[in-house]
Design a protein around this motif. Structure first.
Motif, PDB file in Angstrom:
ATOM      1  N   LEU A  63       0.831  -1.206   0.000  1.00 18.55           N
ATOM      2  CA  LEU A  63       0.000   0.000   0.000  1.00 18.55           C
ATOM      3  C   LEU A  63       0.864   1.254   0.000  1.00 18.55           C
ATOM      4  O   LEU A  63       0.604   2.202  -0.767  1.00 18.55           O
ATOM      5  CB  LEU A  63      -0.930  -0.012   1.212  1.00 18.55           C
ATOM      6  N   ASN A  64       1.894   1.278   0.837  1.00 21.77           N
ATOM      7  CA  ASN A  64       2.788   2.445   0.892  1.00 21.77           C
ATOM      8  C   ASN A  64       3.493   2.650  -0.448  1.00 21.77           C
ATOM      9  O   ASN A  64       3.655   3.784  -0.914  1.00 21.77           O
ATOM     10  CB  ASN A  64       3.813   2.260   2.009  1.00 21.77           C
ATOM     11  N   GLY A  65       3.908   1.526  -1.072  1.00 17.88           N
ATOM     12  CA  GLY A  65       4.562   1.628  -2.379  1.00 17.88           C
ATOM     13  C   GLY A  65       3.626   2.185  -3.441  1.00 17.88           C
ATOM     14  O   GLY A  65       4.018   3.034  -4.251  1.00 17.88           O
ATOM     15  N   LEU A  66       2.362   1.722  -3.422  1.00 22.18           N
ATOM     16  CA  LEU A  66       1.381   2.215  -4.388  1.00 22.18           C
ATOM     17  C   LEU A  66       1.061   3.685  -4.149  1.00 22.18           C
ATOM     18  O   LEU A  66       0.894   4.462  -5.105  1.00 22.18           O
ATOM     19  CB  LEU A  66       0.100   1.376  -4.302  1.00 22.18           C
ATOM     20  N   LYS A  67       0.962   4.073  -2.879  1.00 25.39           N
ATOM     21  CA  LYS A  67       0.701   5.483  -2.562  1.00 25.39           C
ATOM     22  C   LYS A  67       1.820   6.375  -3.078  1.00 25.39           C
ATOM     23  O   LYS A  67       1.572   7.447  -3.647  1.00 25.39           O
ATOM     24  CB  LYS A  67       0.555   5.659  -1.047  1.00 25.39           C
ATOM     25  N   GLU A  68       3.049   5.912  -2.867  1.00 23.08           N
ATOM     26  CA  GLU A  68       4.203   6.686  -3.338  1.00 23.08           C
ATOM     27  C   GLU A  68       4.194   6.780  -4.862  1.00 23.08           C
ATOM     28  O   GLU A  68       4.437   7.851  -5.431  1.00 23.08           O
ATOM     29  CB  GLU A  68       5.492   6.025  -2.849  1.00 23.08           C
ATOM     30  N   GLU A  69       3.896   5.647  -5.519  1.00 23.76           N
ATOM     31  CA  GLU A  69       3.840   5.638  -6.986  1.00 23.76           C
ATOM     32  C   GLU A  69       2.740   6.569  -7.488  1.00 23.76           C
ATOM     33  O   GLU A  69       2.945   7.328  -8.452  1.00 23.76           O
ATOM     34  CB  GLU A  69       3.586   4.214  -7.477  1.00 23.76           C
ATOM     35  N   ARG A  70       1.584   6.527  -6.839  1.00 24.55           N
ATOM     36  CA  ARG A  70       0.482   7.397  -7.251  1.00 24.55           C
ATOM     37  C   ARG A  70       0.838   8.864  -7.035  1.00 24.55           C
ATOM     38  O   ARG A  70       0.524   9.719  -7.877  1.00 24.55           O
ATOM     39  CB  ARG A  70      -0.796   7.050  -6.475  1.00 24.55           C
ATOM     40  N   GLN A  71       1.510   9.154  -5.932  1.00 27.47           N
ATOM     41  CA  GLN A  71       1.901  10.533  -5.662  1.00 27.47           C
ATOM     42  C   GLN A  71       2.863  11.046  -6.724  1.00 27.47           C
ATOM     43  O   GLN A  71       2.772  12.201  -7.166  1.00 27.47           O
ATOM     44  CB  GLN A  71       2.537  10.620  -4.269  1.00 27.47           C
ATOM     45  N   ASN A  72       3.787  10.166  -7.137  1.00 29.53           N
ATOM     46  CA  ASN A  72       4.719  10.551  -8.211  1.00 29.53           C
ATOM     47  C   ASN A  72       3.966  10.825  -9.516  1.00 29.53           C
ATOM     48  O   ASN A  72       4.264  11.788 -10.229  1.00 29.53           O
ATOM     49  CB  ASN A  72       5.757   9.456  -8.430  1.00 29.53           C
ATOM     50  N   LEU A  73       2.995   9.978  -9.830  1.00 31.48           N
ATOM     51  CA  LEU A  73       2.199  10.159 -11.044  1.00 31.48           C
ATOM     52  C   LEU A  73       1.368  11.434 -10.978  1.00 31.48           C
ATOM     53  O   LEU A  73       1.218  12.146 -11.976  1.00 31.48           O
ATOM     54  CB  LEU A  73       1.278   8.951 -11.259  1.00 31.48           C
ATOM     55  N   ILE A  74       0.839  11.735  -9.783  1.00 35.90           N
ATOM     56  CA  ILE A  74       0.067  12.976  -9.612  1.00 35.90           C
ATOM     57  C   ILE A  74       0.970  14.180  -9.847  1.00 35.90           C
ATOM     58  O   ILE A  74       0.567  15.176 -10.467  1.00 35.90           O
ATOM     59  CB  ILE A  74      -0.579  13.022  -8.217  1.00 35.90           C
ATOM     60  N   GLY A  75       2.232  14.088  -9.368  1.00 37.12           N
ATOM     61  CA  GLY A  75       3.194  15.166  -9.614  1.00 37.12           C
ATOM     62  C   GLY A  75       3.489  15.302 -11.099  1.00 37.12           C
ATOM     63  O   GLY A  75       3.543  16.422 -11.636  1.00 37.12           O
ATOM     64  N   GLN A  76       3.654  14.156 -11.774  1.00 38.82           N
ATOM     65  CA  GLN A  76       3.888  14.195 -13.226  1.00 38.82           C
ATOM     66  C   GLN A  76       2.676  14.783 -13.955  1.00 38.82           C
ATOM     67  O   GLN A  76       2.828  15.556 -14.902  1.00 38.82           O
ATOM     68  CB  GLN A  76       4.151  12.774 -13.740  1.00 38.82           C
ATOM     69  N   ARG A  77       1.496  14.400 -13.507  1.00 34.35           N
ATOM     70  CA  ARG A  77       0.278  14.935 -14.146  1.00 34.35           C
ATOM     71  C   ARG A  77       0.182  16.440 -13.953  1.00 34.35           C
ATOM     72  O   ARG A  77      -0.214  17.170 -14.877  1.00 34.35           O
ATOM     73  CB  ARG A  77      -0.954  14.244 -13.568  1.00 34.35           C
ATOM     74  N   ARG A  78       0.530  16.895 -12.758  1.00 31.24           N
ATOM     75  CA  ARG A  78       0.476  18.337 -12.488  1.00 31.24           C
ATOM     76  C   ARG A  78       1.405  19.103 -13.435  1.00 31.24           C
ATOM     77  O   ARG A  78       1.029  20.130 -14.014  1.00 31.24           O
ATOM     78  CB  ARG A  78       0.875  18.584 -11.029  1.00 31.24           C
ATOM     79  N   GLU A  79       2.629  18.569 -13.625  1.00 25.90           N
ATOM     80  CA  GLU A  79       3.578  19.200 -14.545  1.00 25.90           C
ATOM     81  C   GLU A  79       3.085  19.121 -15.992  1.00 25.90           C
ATOM     82  O   GLU A  79       3.243  20.062 -16.771  1.00 25.90           O
ATOM     83  CB  GLU A  79       4.945  18.532 -14.410  1.00 25.90           C
ATOM     84  N   LEU A  80       2.468  17.989 -16.314  1.00 20.49           N
ATOM     85  CA  LEU A  80       1.970  17.787 -17.669  1.00 20.49           C
ATOM     86  C   LEU A  80       0.819  18.747 -17.984  1.00 20.49           C
ATOM     87  O   LEU A  80       0.758  19.326 -19.081  1.00 20.49           O
ATOM     88  CB  LEU A  80       1.506  16.339 -17.828  1.00 20.49           C
ATOM     89  N   ILE A  81      -0.088  18.918 -17.010  1.00 25.38           N
ATOM     90  CA  ILE A  81      -1.205  19.858 -17.200  1.00 25.38           C
ATOM     91  C   ILE A  81      -0.677  21.282 -17.377  1.00 25.38           C
ATOM     92  O   ILE A  81      -1.177  22.052 -18.212  1.00 25.38           O
ATOM     93  CB  ILE A  81      -2.178  19.771 -16.004  1.00 25.38           C
ATOM     94  N   LYS A  82       0.346  21.614 -16.604  1.00 23.21           N
ATOM     95  CA  LYS A  82       0.968  22.934 -16.733  1.00 23.21           C
ATOM     96  C   LYS A  82       1.547  23.112 -18.138  1.00 23.21           C
ATOM     97  O   LYS A  82       1.388  24.174 -18.779  1.00 23.21           O
ATOM     98  CB  LYS A  82       2.070  23.072 -15.676  1.00 23.21           C
ATOM     99  N   LYS A  83       2.202  22.073 -18.634  1.00 23.47           N
ATOM    100  CA  LYS A  83       2.795  22.127 -19.978  1.00 23.47           C
ATOM    101  C   LYS A  83       1.706  22.221 -21.038  1.00 23.47           C
ATOM    102  O   LYS A  83       1.847  22.953 -22.036  1.00 23.47           O
ATOM    103  CB  LYS A  83       3.652  20.888 -20.189  1.00 23.47           C
ATOM    104  N   ILE A  84       0.604  21.483 -20.852  1.00 23.29           N
ATOM    105  CA  ILE A  84      -0.511  21.515 -21.802  1.00 23.29           C
ATOM    106  C   ILE A  84      -1.104  22.925 -21.868  1.00 23.29           C
ATOM    107  O   ILE A  84      -1.419  23.436 -22.957  1.00 23.29           O
ATOM    108  CB  ILE A  84      -1.592  20.493 -21.396  1.00 23.29           C
ATOM    109  N   ARG A  85      -1.249  23.560 -20.727  1.00 23.01           N
ATOM    110  CA  ARG A  85      -1.761  24.925 -20.706  1.00 23.01           C
ATOM    111  C   ARG A  85      -0.844  25.880 -21.461  1.00 23.01           C
ATOM    112  O   ARG A  85      -1.308  26.761 -22.195  1.00 23.01           O
ATOM    113  CB  ARG A  85      -1.931  25.390 -19.255  1.00 23.01           C
ATOM    114  N   GLN A  86       0.458  25.688 -21.277  1.00 23.87           N
ATOM    115  CA  GLN A  86       1.420  26.540 -21.982  1.00 23.87           C
ATOM    116  C   GLN A  86       1.314  26.330 -23.498  1.00 23.87           C
ATOM    117  O   GLN A  86       1.327  27.302 -24.270  1.00 23.87           O
ATOM    118  CB  GLN A  86       2.838  26.214 -21.505  1.00 23.87           C
ATOM    119  N   VAL A  87       1.204  25.057 -23.914  1.00 27.06           N
ATOM    120  CA  VAL A  87       1.100  24.761 -25.346  1.00 27.06           C
ATOM    121  C   VAL A  87      -0.205  25.330 -25.906  1.00 27.06           C
ATOM    122  O   VAL A  87      -0.242  25.893 -27.020  1.00 27.06           O
ATOM    123  CB  VAL A  87       1.186  23.241 -25.589  1.00 27.06           C
TER     124      VAL A  87
END
Length: 289
Positions: A63-87
């Motif tokens: 569970l802790n490993g999955l939470k950490e993985e999900r948190q990393n993906l959420i961080g990547q998504r946040r950066e990706l959404i920011k990049k999409i807005r810029q584009v």
């Protein structure tokens, strides 16, 4: 008569004590057997709860490993959404420039062709000054239009690139969202499993506590039975000892009566001058047991 009465009382007492001892020993065996059963059940429950707790530990780590993985993906998504807005912002700006350029409604090839013809006239024709100046101004105007058209084409190519980039980013965003949803589903399933295991552990612990309580109660009962046996067994042995003493005394009295009778017979023979046997002599001189 008194000895017979005492013997009967002792026999009755011995029988009663023997039955009590037998009953207590049977009880003790039953209680000891029950304690062994309870301890075996408790060991089995303890092994089971150990397995559940081990599984819980592994699930929590997962569970802790999955939470950490999900948190990393959420961080990547946040950066990706920011990049999409810029584009998107860049694409909007390019679309505006492209729209303004298209208002001229003239292609680059036509503009260049028009400029080439005008320049050829200046070179090949003898033109009045006023006409030449007019052509030069027209060429300047067309070159300005050509520059805008070139900018529009550049903007169009850039828009294509931005659209391709935006499409790629959106695909990547969808992939990340799918991964986050999949991981979230796994997390929910693991949490449900952890909740169920906790319930099982609590139930097993209650069963273990119940067995432990029963073991203590039966151990107390066993101690009480042992204490009763420790009280009754000496009484039983004492009664047996008394019975032996009574029977030994009665036997001795009977033997004394027999010896006395033999002694009187031997003495009578002696007085009468009759011949004495070896047994008579032993009785007279106290050698007969």
């Amino acid at each position: 008569m008194q000895n017979v009465s005492d013997e009967e009382k002792l026999l009755q007492q011995i029988d009663e004590l023997r039955e009590q001892i037998k009953h207590l020993k049977e009880q003790r065996a039953e209680v000891a057997s029950r304690i062994r059963e309870l301890k075996a059940e408790r060991r089995e429950l303890i092994e089971k709860i150990k397995g559940y707790r081990s599984e819980l530990q592994k699930l929590r780590e997962t569970l802790n490993g999955l939470k950490e993985e999900r948190q990393n993906l959420i961080g990547q998504r946040r950066e990706l959404i920011k990049k999409i807005r810029q584009v998107k912002s860049k694409l909007f700006a390019k679309k505006s420039a492209l729209s303004n350029a298209r208002d001229a409604n003239i292609t680059i090839g036509k503009i260049r062709s028009r400029i080439d013809r005008l320049e050829w006239r200046i070179i090949t024709e003898s033109l009045p000054l006023e006409e030449e100046n007019r052509i030069i101004r027209e060429i300047a105007r067309l070159e300005a239009m050509l520059e805008k058209a070139l900018e529009a084409r550049k903007a169009y190519e850039e828009c294509k690139e931005l659209r391709a980039e935006l499409k790629s980013l959106m695909i990547e965003l969808n992939d990340i969202n799918k991964k986050i949803n999949d991981i979230s589903e796994k997390i929910n399933n693991i949490r449900s499993r952890i909740g169920a295991l906790k319930g099982d552990v609590n139930n097993l612990q209650q069963e273990i506590d119940k067995r432990s309580k029963e073991i203590m109660e039966n151990a107390q009962k066993l101690a009480e039975i042992t204490e009763q046996l420790n009280e009754i067994v000496p009484k039983y042995r004492e009664a047996q000892s008394k019975l032996r003493e009574i029977r030994l005394g009665r036997k001795k009295a009977m033997e004394e009566a027999i010896l006395s009778k033999k002694r009187e017979e031997a003495e009578r023979k002696l007085r009468e001058g009759r011949r004495l046997t070896i047994e008579d002599l032993k009785v007279l001189y106290g050698l007969e047991d």
